[in-house]
Design an enzyme around this catalytic site. Structure first.
Site, PDB file in Angstrom:
ATOM      1  N   ASP A 280       0.831  -1.203   0.000  1.00 50.91           N
ATOM      2  CA  ASP A 280       0.000   0.000   0.000  1.00 50.91           C
ATOM      3  C   ASP A 280       0.868   1.256   0.000  1.00 50.91           C
ATOM      4  O   ASP A 280       0.435   2.321  -0.453  1.00 50.91           O
ATOM      5  CB  ASP A 280      -0.916  -0.011   1.226  1.00 50.91           C
ATOM      6  CG  ASP A 280      -1.937   1.113   1.198  1.00 50.91           C
ATOM      7  OD1 ASP A 280      -2.280   1.579   0.095  1.00 50.91           O
ATOM      8  OD2 ASP A 280      -2.384   1.537   2.282  1.00 50.91           O
TER       9      ASP A 280
ATOM     10  N   ASP B  77       2.415   1.614  -4.149  1.00 54.59           N
ATOM     11  CA  ASP B  77       1.672   1.970  -5.365  1.00 54.59           C
ATOM     12  C   ASP B  77       1.603   3.468  -5.611  1.00 54.59           C
ATOM     13  O   ASP B  77       1.677   3.926  -6.760  1.00 54.59           O
ATOM     14  CB  ASP B  77       0.265   1.353  -5.345  1.00 54.59           C
ATOM     15  CG  ASP B  77      -0.516   1.707  -4.081  1.00 54.59           C
ATOM     16  OD1 ASP B  77       0.017   2.462  -3.237  1.00 54.59           O
ATOM     17  OD2 ASP B  77      -1.647   1.215  -3.926  1.00 54.59           O
ATOM     18  N   GLY B  78       1.477   4.265  -4.541  1.00 50.73           N
ATOM     19  CA  GLY B  78       1.414   5.718  -4.702  1.00 50.73           C
ATOM     20  C   GLY B  78       2.683   6.312  -5.311  1.00 50.73           C
ATOM     21  O   GLY B  78       2.615   7.030  -6.320  1.00 50.73           O
TER      22      GLY B  78
ATOM     23  N   ARG C 267       3.095   8.154  -9.045  1.00 47.58           N
ATOM     24  CA  ARG C 267       3.615   9.519  -9.247  1.00 47.58           C
ATOM     25  C   ARG C 267       4.873   9.501 -10.116  1.00 47.58           C
ATOM     26  O   ARG C 267       5.050  10.368 -10.979  1.00 47.58           O
ATOM     27  CB  ARG C 267       3.900  10.175  -7.893  1.00 47.58           C
ATOM     28  CG  ARG C 267       2.637  10.564  -7.128  1.00 47.58           C
ATOM     29  CD  ARG C 267       2.951  11.319  -5.864  1.00 47.58           C
ATOM     30  NE  ARG C 267       3.557  10.461  -4.842  1.00 47.58           N
ATOM     31  CZ  ARG C 267       2.863   9.741  -3.969  1.00 47.58           C
ATOM     32  NH1 ARG C 267       1.536   9.772  -3.986  1.00 47.58           N
ATOM     33  NH2 ARG C 267       3.485   9.009  -3.067  1.00 47.58           N
TER      34      ARG C 267
ATOM     35  N   ASP D  95      -7.365   1.278  -4.293  1.00 44.12           N
ATOM     36  CA  ASP D  95      -6.522   1.298  -3.101  1.00 44.12           C
ATOM     37  C   ASP D  95      -7.373   1.411  -1.837  1.00 44.12           C
ATOM     38  O   ASP D  95      -7.173   0.668  -0.865  1.00 44.12           O
ATOM     39  CB  ASP D  95      -5.545   2.472  -3.193  1.00 44.12           C
ATOM     40  CG  ASP D  95      -4.571   2.508  -2.038  1.00 44.12           C
ATOM     41  OD1 ASP D  95      -3.786   1.554  -1.890  1.00 44.12           O
ATOM     42  OD2 ASP D  95      -4.567   3.500  -1.284  1.00 44.12           O
TER      43      ASP D  95
ATOM     44  N   ASP E 233      -8.020  -1.511   1.080  1.00 41.10           N
ATOM     45  CA  ASP E 233      -7.724  -1.244   2.496  1.00 41.10           C
ATOM     46  C   ASP E 233      -8.917  -1.571   3.376  1.00 41.10           C
ATOM     47  O   ASP E 233      -8.782  -2.266   4.399  1.00 41.10           O
ATOM     48  CB  ASP E 233      -7.350   0.233   2.687  1.00 41.10           C
ATOM     49  CG  ASP E 233      -6.007   0.577   2.091  1.00 41.10           C
ATOM     50  OD1 ASP E 233      -5.210  -0.339   1.845  1.00 41.10           O
ATOM     51  OD2 ASP E 233      -5.757   1.779   1.860  1.00 41.10           O
TER      52      ASP E 233
END
Length: 260
Positions: A76, A79-80, A84, A97, A101
């Protein structure tokens, strides 16, 4: 329908896409730019598979379950940055996402409710609070034209602004919260007390503490903080929705008076 005609302007909001046109765009997307195949979304699918694997092992193999669950949670945080870096941020990925969660944590809480029947109502409350606060926050973000549910200003809520805009805080709180639940899960399987805490003069409730129990105690303040944030998020989202209702009602009254 062309891409140009697919977009419509919603009053007092962001540009949106007609649902039927959006379906057409998704169906006709090319392999070169297929949102379903964006790297961060593939990471999201991997998280789902690992979470499903952890649920498979949850009732009889705690080691495999914990490994799969922890890896799913750690991804988790990956992925962010990948999205970006590659310029592959997407609304689908953000919702995937969040849904992953919520569902992953809720499934673990369902198991904990059966493992600790005396606290079943408390675990059910946590599930309800988690889902309701995030759903209402997401919906209030959409109707106020926000580009992301994480776009919270300090004027709306300082605690939510710090939580969503400082990645270290977000990771620390989410990881600590999940660590608390995983520790409770492991405490049902390995309850041997810590030898260092079993000497004379040590209080009974401490002497009987296992390693998993000690981790749960240490991470409990973070768990408490996470749910305070959920309560604040639910309350702020509720007030925003009521504010939108009041603004729309006032606008309707003005329009009614103008007609007369």
């Amino acid at each position: 329908m062309s891409t140009k005609n697919a977009y419509k302007r919603k009053p007092d909001s962001v540009s949106v896409v007609d649902a039927n046109a959006a379906l057409g765009l998704a169906t006709n997307q090319t392999y070169k730019e297929n949102v379903f195949l964006f790297a961060p979304n593939i990471i999201g699918y991997t998280r789902v598979l690992l979470a499903a694997l952890s649920l498979h092992y949850m009732s009889y193999h705690p080691r495999y379950c914990t490994i799969a669950y922890v890896i799913s949670c750690l991804l988790d945080a990956v992925d962010g940055p990948v999205a970006r870096y590659r310029g592959e941020e997407s609304k689908f990925g953000a919702v995937l996402d969040m849904v992953t969660d919520r569902c992953t944590t809720s499934c673990l809480l369902c198991y904990l409710a059966s493992a600790y029947p005396d606290y079943a109502v408390a675990f059910q409350f946590l599930i309800a609070l988690d889902f309701s606060s995030h759903y209402m926050h997401m919906y209030s973000s959409i109707i106020t034209g926000s580009s992301s549910h994480k776009s919270v200003t300090s004027e709306v809520s300082r605690i939510l602004w710090l939580y969503y805009n400082d990645r270290r805080t977000l990771f620390f709180v989410c990881a600590g919260n999940e660590l608390f639940f995983v520790a409770l899960y492991l405490a049902k399987w390995w309850s041997s007390p810590i030898e260092l805490l079993s000497g004379p003069g040590i209080p009974e409730f401490i002497a009987g503490t296992s390693w998993a129990g000690a981790v749960a105690w240490c991470s409990s303040p973070i768990f408490f903080l996470k749910n305070v944030i959920n309560i604040v998020q639910l309350w702020k989202a509720s007030k925003i929705l009521v504010g939108v209702d009041l603004a729309e009602r006032a606008k309707a009254r003005r329009e009614k008076l103008d007609k007369h």
